[in-house]
Design an enzyme around this catalytic site. Structure first.
Site, PDB file in Angstrom:
ATOM      1  N   ASP A 144      10.007   4.600  -3.360  1.00  0.00           N
ATOM      2  CA  ASP A 144       8.811   3.794  -3.243  1.00  0.00           C
ATOM      3  C   ASP A 144       9.122   2.715  -2.200  1.00  0.00           C
ATOM      4  O   ASP A 144      10.297   2.427  -1.944  1.00  0.00           O
ATOM      5  CB  ASP A 144       8.519   3.166  -4.619  1.00  0.00           C
ATOM      6  CG  ASP A 144       7.371   2.184  -4.562  1.00  0.00           C
ATOM      7  OD1 ASP A 144       6.338   2.514  -3.961  1.00  0.00           O
ATOM      8  OD2 ASP A 144       7.519   1.071  -5.110  1.00  0.00           O
ATOM      9  N   LEU A 145       8.100   2.140  -1.588  1.00  0.00           N
ATOM     10  CA  LEU A 145       8.359   1.143  -0.533  1.00  0.00           C
ATOM     11  C   LEU A 145       8.281  -0.289  -1.075  1.00  0.00           C
ATOM     12  O   LEU A 145       9.283  -1.011  -1.130  1.00  0.00           O
ATOM     13  CB  LEU A 145       7.350   1.348   0.605  1.00  0.00           C
ATOM     14  CG  LEU A 145       7.460   0.403   1.801  1.00  0.00           C
ATOM     15  CD1 LEU A 145       8.792   0.565   2.521  1.00  0.00           C
ATOM     16  CD2 LEU A 145       6.316   0.673   2.787  1.00  0.00           C
ATOM     17  N   ASP A 146       7.057  -0.696  -1.502  1.00  0.00           N
ATOM     18  CA  ASP A 146       6.827  -2.072  -1.949  1.00  0.00           C
ATOM     19  C   ASP A 146       7.617  -2.355  -3.222  1.00  0.00           C
ATOM     20  O   ASP A 146       7.411  -1.697  -4.240  1.00  0.00           O
ATOM     21  CB  ASP A 146       5.333  -2.291  -2.245  1.00  0.00           C
ATOM     22  CG  ASP A 146       4.465  -2.116  -1.011  1.00  0.00           C
ATOM     23  OD1 ASP A 146       4.633  -2.878  -0.062  1.00  0.00           O
ATOM     24  OD2 ASP A 146       3.607  -1.210  -1.007  1.00  0.00           O
TER      25      ASP A 146
ATOM     26  N   THR B 181       7.130  -6.733  -0.424  1.00  0.00           N
ATOM     27  CA  THR B 181       5.816  -7.035   0.157  1.00  0.00           C
ATOM     28  C   THR B 181       4.863  -7.571  -0.904  1.00  0.00           C
ATOM     29  O   THR B 181       3.760  -8.002  -0.569  1.00  0.00           O
ATOM     30  CB  THR B 181       5.211  -5.772   0.797  1.00  0.00           C
ATOM     31  OG1 THR B 181       5.550  -4.679  -0.033  1.00  0.00           O
ATOM     32  CG2 THR B 181       5.722  -5.561   2.195  1.00  0.00           C
TER      33      THR B 181
ATOM     34  N   LYS C  33       0.880  -4.308  -9.118  1.00  0.00           N
ATOM     35  CA  LYS C  33       2.036  -3.618  -8.544  1.00  0.00           C
ATOM     36  C   LYS C  33       1.932  -2.101  -8.716  1.00  0.00           C
ATOM     37  O   LYS C  33       1.721  -1.623  -9.826  1.00  0.00           O
ATOM     38  CB  LYS C  33       3.342  -4.146  -9.150  1.00  0.00           C
ATOM     39  CG  LYS C  33       3.635  -5.542  -8.644  1.00  0.00           C
ATOM     40  CD  LYS C  33       5.021  -6.022  -9.016  1.00  0.00           C
ATOM     41  CE  LYS C  33       5.220  -7.422  -8.463  1.00  0.00           C
ATOM     42  NZ  LYS C  33       6.384  -8.079  -9.025  1.00  0.00           N
TER      43      LYS C  33
ATOM     44  N   SER D 294       5.072   6.333  -1.161  1.00  0.00           N
ATOM     45  CA  SER D 294       4.372   5.064  -1.428  1.00  0.00           C
ATOM     46  C   SER D 294       2.864   5.259  -1.395  1.00  0.00           C
ATOM     47  O   SER D 294       2.355   6.089  -0.645  1.00  0.00           O
ATOM     48  CB  SER D 294       4.759   4.046  -0.342  1.00  0.00           C
ATOM     49  OG  SER D 294       3.863   2.966  -0.342  1.00  0.00           O
ATOM     50  N   ALA D 295       2.166   4.453  -2.190  1.00  0.00           N
ATOM     51  CA  ALA D 295       0.698   4.509  -2.200  1.00  0.00           C
ATOM     52  C   ALA D 295       0.105   3.733  -1.035  1.00  0.00           C
ATOM     53  O   ALA D 295      -1.090   3.818  -0.771  1.00  0.00           O
ATOM     54  CB  ALA D 295       0.182   3.919  -3.513  1.00  0.00           C
TER      55      ALA D 295
ATOM     56  N   LYS E   2      -0.669   7.011  -8.034  1.00  0.00           N
ATOM     57  CA  LYS E   2       0.232   6.999  -9.183  1.00  0.00           C
ATOM     58  C   LYS E   2      -0.534   6.388 -10.347  1.00  0.00           C
ATOM     59  O   LYS E   2      -1.348   5.499 -10.104  1.00  0.00           O
ATOM     60  CB  LYS E   2       1.465   6.139  -8.870  1.00  0.00           C
ATOM     61  CG  LYS E   2       2.260   6.610  -7.655  1.00  0.00           C
ATOM     62  CD  LYS E   2       3.282   5.570  -7.214  1.00  0.00           C
ATOM     63  CE  LYS E   2       3.914   5.955  -5.885  1.00  0.00           C
ATOM     64  NZ  LYS E   2       4.847   4.949  -5.359  1.00  0.00           N
TER      65      LYS E   2
ATOM     66  N   GLU F 104      11.784   3.568  -8.148  1.00  0.00           N
ATOM     67  CA  GLU F 104      10.475   2.927  -8.343  1.00  0.00           C
ATOM     68  C   GLU F 104      10.580   1.577  -9.039  1.00  0.00           C
ATOM     69  O   GLU F 104      11.408   1.414  -9.936  1.00  0.00           O
ATOM     70  CB  GLU F 104       9.626   3.815  -9.257  1.00  0.00           C
ATOM     71  CG  GLU F 104       8.558   4.611  -8.591  1.00  0.00           C
ATOM     72  CD  GLU F 104       7.426   3.800  -7.984  1.00  0.00           C
ATOM     73  OE1 GLU F 104       7.314   2.592  -8.263  1.00  0.00           O
ATOM     74  OE2 GLU F 104       6.650   4.373  -7.223  1.00  0.00           O
ATOM     75  N   ASP F 105       9.723   0.633  -8.646  1.00  0.00           N
ATOM     76  CA  ASP F 105       9.711  -0.673  -9.331  1.00  0.00           C
ATOM     77  C   ASP F 105       8.488  -0.839 -10.230  1.00  0.00           C
ATOM     78  O   ASP F 105       8.390  -1.841 -10.933  1.00  0.00           O
ATOM     79  CB  ASP F 105       9.710  -1.827  -8.311  1.00  0.00           C
ATOM     80  CG  ASP F 105       8.378  -1.931  -7.587  1.00  0.00           C
ATOM     81  OD1 ASP F 105       7.859  -0.887  -7.145  1.00  0.00           O
ATOM     82  OD2 ASP F 105       7.846  -3.046  -7.491  1.00  0.00           O
TER      83      ASP F 105
HETATM   84  C1  G6P Z   1       1.718  -0.175  -3.275  1.00  0.00           C
HETATM   85  C2  G6P Z   1       1.742  -1.604  -3.810  1.00  0.00           C
HETATM   86  C3  G6P Z   1       0.370  -2.002  -4.320  1.00  0.00           C
HETATM   87  C4  G6P Z   1      -0.680  -1.741  -3.253  1.00  0.00           C
HETATM   88  C5  G6P Z   1      -0.693  -0.282  -2.841  1.00  0.00           C
HETATM   89  C6  G6P Z   1      -1.691   0.031  -1.744  1.00  0.00           C
HETATM   90  O1  G6P Z   1       1.646   0.709  -4.332  1.00  0.00           O
HETATM   91  O2  G6P Z   1       2.689  -1.739  -4.844  1.00  0.00           O
HETATM   92  O3  G6P Z   1       0.410  -3.369  -4.689  1.00  0.00           O
HETATM   93  O4  G6P Z   1      -1.974  -2.106  -3.725  1.00  0.00           O
HETATM   94  O5  G6P Z   1       0.615   0.059  -2.389  1.00  0.00           O
HETATM   95  O6  G6P Z   1      -1.301  -0.655  -0.580  1.00  0.00           O
HETATM   96  P1  G6P Z   1      -2.173  -0.808   0.713  1.00  0.00           P
HETATM   97  O7  G6P Z   1      -1.202  -1.356   1.723  1.00  0.00           O
HETATM   98  O8  G6P Z   1      -2.648   0.578   1.102  1.00  0.00           O
HETATM   99  O9  G6P Z   1      -3.306  -1.700   0.429  1.00  0.00           O
HETATM  100 MG    MG Z   2       6.389  -0.491  -5.716  1.00  0.00          MG
END
Ligand code: G6P
Ligand code: MG
Length: 219
Positions: free
Chosen positions: A10-12, A18, A46, A115-116, A146, A170-171
């Site tokens: 996962d990224l964030d 972020t 999150k 990542s989403a 997710k 994943e966090d």
């Molecule tokens: C990740 C973050 C979420 C965020 C989502 C969509 O999953 O943890 O907090 O809402 O990405 O991110 P975006 O950059 O597409 O708005």
């Molecule tokens: Mg995350």
């Protein structure tokens, strides 16, 4: 024989923090709409998609809006968020993340982002980790959020490995659920109480190594 062939990150919250920028932008939107949005409220966002995050935020403010208005607000928040992440530098990579990616790759483990976030390409570019992954799966290519397993299953497919041979880092609770739904192994990054369904939980990636991975997931 160990069967771990790939790791999906996962990224964030795993590779970069972020969440603070998401929070600044969501809070700015809430304030503009006339209500407070606390860090505690932000915890609920999150790992959650952009539109679902907005729904939660409006729920906090007790506001109901038609879909077209919601689209406008989501774009506004994203423009602010992009302003913040455009200034990111490699110094914002979370401790241990880059070293772990490099060590895993040296040991023949395939790597994917899962990542989403639709902003993943910009973030990876800013922090200089774009070429550290064999595949990138993000909110631009997979829109089913997710805890659905789609993001991770797509990553496994792109890497050409079976889901059971993948470990997901994943966090977010929704992210651990998504990995479990994909029948993958999981490393939770953060609070063990929140991530109690993960196979193992670490505070961060700092002391995580290839040999730990193999040790934890040996059959
Ligand atoms: C990740 C973050 C979420 C965020 C989502 C969509 O999953 O943890 O907090 O809402 O990405 O991110 P975006 O950059 O597409 O708005
Ligand atoms: Mg995350």
């Amino acid at each position: 024989m160990n069967s771990i062939k790939a790791c999906i990150f996962d990224l964030d919250g795993v590779v970069v923090d972020t969440a603070k920028y998401h929070y600044l932008a969501w809070r700015r939107l809430a304030n503009e709409l006339g209500f407070e949005f606390t860090e505690q409220h932000n915890e609920r966002l999150k790992g959650v998609s952009r539109m679902r995050s907005l729904e939660i935020l409006l729920e906090v403010g007790g506001i109901a809006l038609p879909d077209n208005e919601m689209e406008k607000l989501a774009s506004k928040k994203n423009a602010w968020y992009v302003e913040y992440i455009q200034k990111m530098t490699p110094s914002e990579i979370l401790p241990g993340a880059k070293e772990l990616l490099e060590e895993l790759r040296c040991n023949g483990i395939k790597l994917s982002l899962g990542s989403a976030s639709k902003n993943s390409p910009l973030i990876l570019e800013r922090i200089g980790l774009k070429n550290h992954f064999d595949a990138i799966v993000d909110g631009n290519s997979v829109t089913i959020a997710k805890p659905a397993p789609d993001i991770f299953l797509t990553a496994a497919k792109k890497l050409g490995v079976e889901p059971e041979d993948c470990v997901v880092f994943e966090d977010a609770e929704a992210g651990i659920e998504a990995a479990i739904n994909a029948k993958m192994r999981t490393v939770g990054i953060g609070n063990p109480q929140i991530l109690n369904r993960a196979d193992v939980v670490m505070p961060n990636l700092k002391d995580f190594t290839y040999s730990k991975l193999i040790e934890i997931f040996k059959k």
